[in-house]
Design an enzyme around this catalytic site. Structure first.
Site, PDB file in Angstrom:
ATOM      1  N   SER A  26       4.649   0.820   3.650  1.00  0.00           N
ATOM      2  CA  SER A  26       4.060   0.134   2.507  1.00  0.00           C
ATOM      3  C   SER A  26       4.353  -1.410   2.655  1.00  0.00           C
ATOM      4  O   SER A  26       4.233  -1.875   3.443  1.00  0.00           O
ATOM      5  CB  SER A  26       4.340   0.757   1.119  1.00  0.00           C
ATOM      6  OG  SER A  26       3.540   0.158   0.109  1.00  0.00           O
ATOM      7  N   THR A  27       4.973  -1.908   1.430  1.00  0.00           N
ATOM      8  CA  THR A  27       5.327  -3.226   1.287  1.00  0.00           C
ATOM      9  C   THR A  27       6.356  -3.493   2.477  1.00  0.00           C
ATOM     10  O   THR A  27       7.215  -2.913   2.644  1.00  0.00           O
ATOM     11  CB  THR A  27       6.120  -3.529   0.015  1.00  0.00           C
ATOM     12  OG1 THR A  27       5.113  -3.274  -1.250  1.00  0.00           O
ATOM     13  CG2 THR A  27       6.380  -4.952  -0.114  1.00  0.00           C
ATOM     14  N   HIS A  53      -0.103   1.353   2.931  1.00  0.00           N
ATOM     15  CA  HIS A  53      -0.937   1.250   1.659  1.00  0.00           C
ATOM     16  C   HIS A  53      -1.579  -0.047   1.732  1.00  0.00           C
ATOM     17  O   HIS A  53      -1.125  -1.260   1.787  1.00  0.00           O
ATOM     18  CB  HIS A  53       0.384   1.066   0.575  1.00  0.00           C
ATOM     19  CG  HIS A  53       0.975   2.440   0.585  1.00  0.00           C
ATOM     20  ND1 HIS A  53       2.117   2.682  -0.156  1.00  0.00           N
ATOM     21  CD2 HIS A  53       0.672   3.841   0.812  1.00  0.00           C
ATOM     22  CE1 HIS A  53       2.442   4.051  -0.308  1.00  0.00           C
ATOM     23  NE2 HIS A  53       1.469   4.647   0.469  1.00  0.00           N
ATOM     24  N   MET A 143       8.196   0.031  -0.910  1.00  0.00           N
ATOM     25  CA  MET A 143       8.655   0.490  -2.395  1.00  0.00           C
ATOM     26  C   MET A 143       8.053   1.969  -2.708  1.00  0.00           C
ATOM     27  O   MET A 143       7.296   2.465  -2.563  1.00  0.00           O
ATOM     28  CB  MET A 143       8.016  -0.469  -3.421  1.00  0.00           C
ATOM     29  CG  MET A 143       8.647  -2.074  -3.124  1.00  0.00           C
ATOM     30  SD  MET A 143       8.059  -2.905  -4.379  1.00  0.00           S
ATOM     31  CE  MET A 143       6.273  -3.237  -4.186  1.00  0.00           C
ATOM     32  N   ASP A 146       6.691   7.236  -1.466  1.00  0.00           N
ATOM     33  CA  ASP A 146       5.683   8.204  -0.826  1.00  0.00           C
ATOM     34  C   ASP A 146       5.939   8.316   0.395  1.00  0.00           C
ATOM     35  O   ASP A 146       6.784   7.442   1.354  1.00  0.00           O
ATOM     36  CB  ASP A 146       4.304   7.197  -1.013  1.00  0.00           C
ATOM     37  CG  ASP A 146       3.320   7.945  -0.310  1.00  0.00           C
ATOM     38  OD1 ASP A 146       2.901   9.066  -0.533  1.00  0.00           O
ATOM     39  OD2 ASP A 146       2.718   7.309   0.433  1.00  0.00           O
TER      40      ASP A 146
END
Length: 209
Positions: A26-27, A53, A143, A146
């Protein structure tokens, strides 16, 4: 926090060859994914599936950028295909990417209230159910949490699982959650991750039918 084993796992004698390597992020994930993909063998013996993401509208541009940075072909996943060893597929966004017992790619609509679509957990869980030890999972920067539960399920199914060292991740939430869940066979920096994946993805390891 609960620490993962320090030793780097290696292929067990008689273990089935890998069919899929699943990467979730993700991030902070795009540069980590590019660096990790670039470090893999030129002709890895497993297909690579990625959940990053990202909004569906930006997925094609992300794929083009990742292919250039990683210096290898990368494409959006399509329903019903069965990626060959060495092929890299990215979840297109807007729905979850899954793998069937036959090894084909499927999409699943997101349930109401889903926080992340596509979800890393959804991919990892489908691989745990359908492939078991024929898959390996890697959870990178991001973050939230997940991927942590799915990676733990993948590990329980006999797969080798890796987590990026939270200390070098842009966003340590996802790696830290996976460590706390006992989901990691090993916790490694990106360079060490590439070295650890090499023996699992060596071209001499041919995919079983």
């Amino acid at each position: 926090r609960r620490l993962a084993p320090a030793s780097v796992p290696s292929p067990a004698p008689g273990a089935p060859p890998l069919r899929y390597l699943a990467l979730g992020a993700s991030t902070g994930g795009p540069p980590a994914l590019a660096r990790l993909l670039a470090s893999l063998p030129a002709a890895p013996s497993a297909a690579v599936l990625i959940v990053q993401h990202i909004d569906a509208a930006f997925a094609p541009g992300f794929v083009a950028w990742l292919a250039g940075e990683a210096r290898r072909p990368v494409r959006l996943a399509t329903r019903g295909e069965r990626p060959e060893p060495g092929e890299v597929r990215v979840a297109p966004g807007g729905q979850h990417l899954l793998v069937s017992p036959e090894g084909t790619l499927l999409f699943e609509p997101a349930a109401g209230g889903s926080l992340h679509v596509p979800s890393v957990d959804a991919l990892f869980r489908s691989l745990a159910d359908s492939q078991g030890a024929r898959a390996a999972g890697v959870l990178l920067s991001g973050m939230g949490d997940d991927g942590a539960a799915g990676l733990a399920q993948l590990r329980r199914a006999g797969a080798v699982t890796f987590v990026q060292d939270p200390g070098e991740a842009v966003a340590p939430g996802m790696p830290s959650a996976a460590i706390a869940a006992g989901a990691a066979s090993a916790v490694l920096g990106l360079d060490a991750l590439g070295r650890a994946l090499g023996p699992l993805l060596h071209p001499r390891n041919q995919r079983a039918p």
